[in-house]
Scaffold this motif. Structure first.
Motif, PDB file in Angstrom:
ATOM      1  N   GLY A  26      48.075  41.272  44.611  1.00 49.15           N
ATOM      2  CA  GLY A  26      48.071  41.882  43.297  1.00 49.15           C
ATOM      3  C   GLY A  26      47.713  43.235  43.107  1.00 49.15           C
ATOM      4  N   GLY A  27      48.098  43.940  41.846  1.00 53.21           N
ATOM      5  CA  GLY A  27      47.362  45.389  41.711  1.00 53.21           C
ATOM      6  C   GLY A  27      48.043  45.736  40.590  1.00 53.21           C
ATOM      7  N   LEU A  28      48.063  47.164  40.553  1.00 59.43           N
ATOM      8  CA  LEU A  28      48.637  47.969  39.452  1.00 59.43           C
ATOM      9  C   LEU A  28      49.811  48.608  39.986  1.00 59.43           C
ATOM     10  CD1 LEU A  28      48.580  49.287  36.527  1.00 59.43           C
ATOM     11  CD2 LEU A  28      46.887  51.004  37.601  1.00 59.43           C
ATOM     12  N   VAL A  29      50.968  48.606  39.136  1.00 58.74           N
ATOM     13  CA  VAL A  29      52.077  49.219  39.576  1.00 58.74           C
ATOM     14  C   VAL A  29      52.932  49.982  38.487  1.00 58.74           C
ATOM     15  CG1 VAL A  29      53.369  47.228  39.553  1.00 58.74           C
ATOM     16  CG2 VAL A  29      54.076  48.884  41.067  1.00 58.74           C
ATOM     17  N   GLN A  30      53.512  50.846  38.684  1.00 58.97           N
ATOM     18  CA  GLN A  30      54.435  51.545  37.487  1.00 58.97           C
ATOM     19  C   GLN A  30      55.788  50.642  37.291  1.00 58.97           C
ATOM     20  OE1 GLN A  30      53.659  54.287  35.680  1.00 58.97           O
ATOM     21  NE2 GLN A  30      51.680  54.205  36.700  1.00 58.97           N
ATOM     22  N   ALA A  31      56.128  50.765  36.012  1.00 56.92           N
ATOM     23  CA  ALA A  31      57.490  50.120  35.693  1.00 56.92           C
ATOM     24  C   ALA A  31      58.567  50.260  36.949  1.00 56.92           C
ATOM     25  CB  ALA A  31      58.025  50.089  34.424  1.00 56.92           C
ATOM     26  N   GLY A  32      59.394  49.585  37.552  1.00 61.73           N
ATOM     27  CA  GLY A  32      60.229  49.897  38.266  1.00 61.73           C
ATOM     28  C   GLY A  32      59.861  49.514  39.783  1.00 61.73           C
ATOM     29  N   GLY A  33      58.747  49.682  39.882  1.00 60.52           N
ATOM     30  CA  GLY A  33      58.063  49.666  41.248  1.00 60.52           C
ATOM     31  C   GLY A  33      57.958  48.067  41.839  1.00 60.52           C
ATOM     32  N   SER A  34      57.254  47.921  42.883  1.00 66.49           N
ATOM     33  CA  SER A  34      57.403  46.572  43.745  1.00 66.49           C
ATOM     34  C   SER A  34      56.108  46.147  44.191  1.00 66.49           C
ATOM     35  CB  SER A  34      58.319  46.807  44.924  1.00 66.49           C
ATOM     36  OG  SER A  34      59.631  47.050  44.877  1.00 66.49           O
TER      37      SER A  34
ATOM     38  N   ASP B   5      49.914  20.060  42.496  1.00 66.77           N
ATOM     39  CA  ASP B   5      48.598  19.189  43.012  1.00 66.77           C
ATOM     40  C   ASP B   5      47.516  20.065  43.233  1.00 66.77           C
ATOM     41  OD1 ASP B   5      50.781  17.322  44.427  1.00 66.77           O
ATOM     42  OD2 ASP B   5      49.634  16.630  42.875  1.00 66.77           O
ATOM     43  N   TYR B   6      47.772  21.271  43.752  1.00 67.62           N
ATOM     44  CA  TYR B   6      46.810  22.151  44.190  1.00 67.62           C
ATOM     45  C   TYR B   6      47.018  23.591  43.964  1.00 67.62           C
ATOM     46  CZ  TYR B   6      45.969  18.350  47.307  1.00 67.62           C
ATOM     47  OH  TYR B   6      45.776  17.100  48.069  1.00 67.62           O
ATOM     48  N   TRP B   7      46.254  24.308  43.460  1.00 65.51           N
ATOM     49  CA  TRP B   7      46.257  25.651  42.794  1.00 65.51           C
ATOM     50  C   TRP B   7      45.233  26.713  43.557  1.00 65.51           C
ATOM     51  CZ3 TRP B   7      49.667  26.944  39.000  1.00 65.51           C
ATOM     52  CH2 TRP B   7      50.229  26.089  38.441  1.00 65.51           C
ATOM     53  N   GLY B   8      45.871  27.903  43.858  1.00 66.78           N
ATOM     54  CA  GLY B   8      45.014  29.171  44.165  1.00 66.78           C
ATOM     55  C   GLY B   8      44.291  29.647  42.868  1.00 66.78           C
ATOM     56  N   GLN B   9      43.387  30.577  43.282  1.00 66.82           N
ATOM     57  CA  GLN B   9      42.625  31.102  42.065  1.00 66.82           C
ATOM     58  C   GLN B   9      43.257  32.297  41.293  1.00 66.82           C
ATOM     59  OE1 GLN B   9      42.596  32.350  45.221  1.00 66.82           O
ATOM     60  NE2 GLN B   9      42.697  34.387  44.945  1.00 66.82           N
ATOM     61  N   GLY B  10      44.201  32.659  41.724  1.00 61.44           N
ATOM     62  CA  GLY B  10      45.113  33.786  41.056  1.00 61.44           C
ATOM     63  C   GLY B  10      44.746  35.035  41.555  1.00 61.44           C
ATOM     64  N   THR B  11      45.774  35.836  41.246  1.00 60.12           N
ATOM     65  CA  THR B  11      45.566  37.478  41.641  1.00 60.12           C
ATOM     66  C   THR B  11      46.261  38.283  40.388  1.00 60.12           C
ATOM     67  OG1 THR B  11      46.260  39.123  43.322  1.00 60.12           O
ATOM     68  CG2 THR B  11      47.956  37.307  43.038  1.00 60.12           C
ATOM     69  N   GLN B  12      45.730  39.148  40.019  1.00 60.75           N
ATOM     70  CA  GLN B  12      46.201  39.894  38.837  1.00 60.75           C
ATOM     71  C   GLN B  12      47.207  41.146  39.151  1.00 60.75           C
ATOM     72  OE1 GLN B  12      45.070  39.856  35.372  1.00 60.75           O
ATOM     73  NE2 GLN B  12      46.767  41.094  34.975  1.00 60.75           N
ATOM     74  N   VAL B  13      48.509  40.722  38.566  1.00 64.46           N
ATOM     75  CA  VAL B  13      49.492  41.824  38.677  1.00 64.46           C
ATOM     76  C   VAL B  13      49.697  42.659  37.081  1.00 64.46           C
ATOM     77  CG1 VAL B  13      52.043  42.263  38.620  1.00 64.46           C
ATOM     78  CG2 VAL B  13      50.740  40.889  40.319  1.00 64.46           C
ATOM     79  N   THR B  14      49.352  43.816  37.222  1.00 65.87           N
ATOM     80  CA  THR B  14      49.366  44.808  35.927  1.00 65.87           C
ATOM     81  C   THR B  14      50.623  45.932  36.360  1.00 65.87           C
ATOM     82  OG1 THR B  14      47.221  44.649  35.624  1.00 65.87           O
ATOM     83  CG2 THR B  14      48.424  46.271  34.388  1.00 65.87           C
TER      84      THR B  14
END
Length: 122
Positions: A9-17, A110-119
């Motif tokens: 995850g991370g910070l990306v500009q609109a249109g990015g990947s 049944d099982y989940w990760g802790q999550g990752t932020q995408v902005t």
């Protein structure tokens, strides 16, 4: 028991990947359907995509179809979500999850990760 750890995850500009990865561990982790979900602030968790254990079937939410691609490498116990043409509305915490059945319903996982932020910045 299956353990899931997301990264990428991370910070990306609109249109990015961005490319999210989910590392799975556990005796039978490769036999589970793997899904990605996301949750934005103040909103309920929503389905993004899933892939069956063989990789033969994938399913996407309409909001990401054509922009996101889910894949898996059972030899490496890894599931990847490639996200292209990102939009500000894709901003959320993204979760990897494992289920014994094909489903876009978070309650079936049944099982989940802790999550990752995408902005995604406009």
């Amino acid at each position: 028991q299956v353990q899931l750890v997301e990264s990428g995850g991370g910070l990306v500009q609109a249109g990015g990947s961005l490319r999210l990865s989910c590392a799975a561990s556990g005796r039978t982790s490769s036999t589970y359907t793997m899904g990605w979900f996301r949750q934005a602030p103040g909103k309920e968790r929503e389905f993004v995509a899933f892939i069956t254990w063989s990789g033969g079937v994938t399913h996407y939410a309409d909001s990401v179809k054509g922009r996101f691609t889910i894949s898996r490498d059972n030899a490496k116990n890894t599931v990847v979500l490639q996200m292209n043409s990102l939009k500000p509305e894709d901003t959320a915490v993204y979760y990897c999850a494992a289920s014994r059945i094909y489903s876009d319903n978070a309650n079936r996982y049944d099982y989940w990760g802790q999550g990752t932020q995408v902005t995604v910045d406009s």
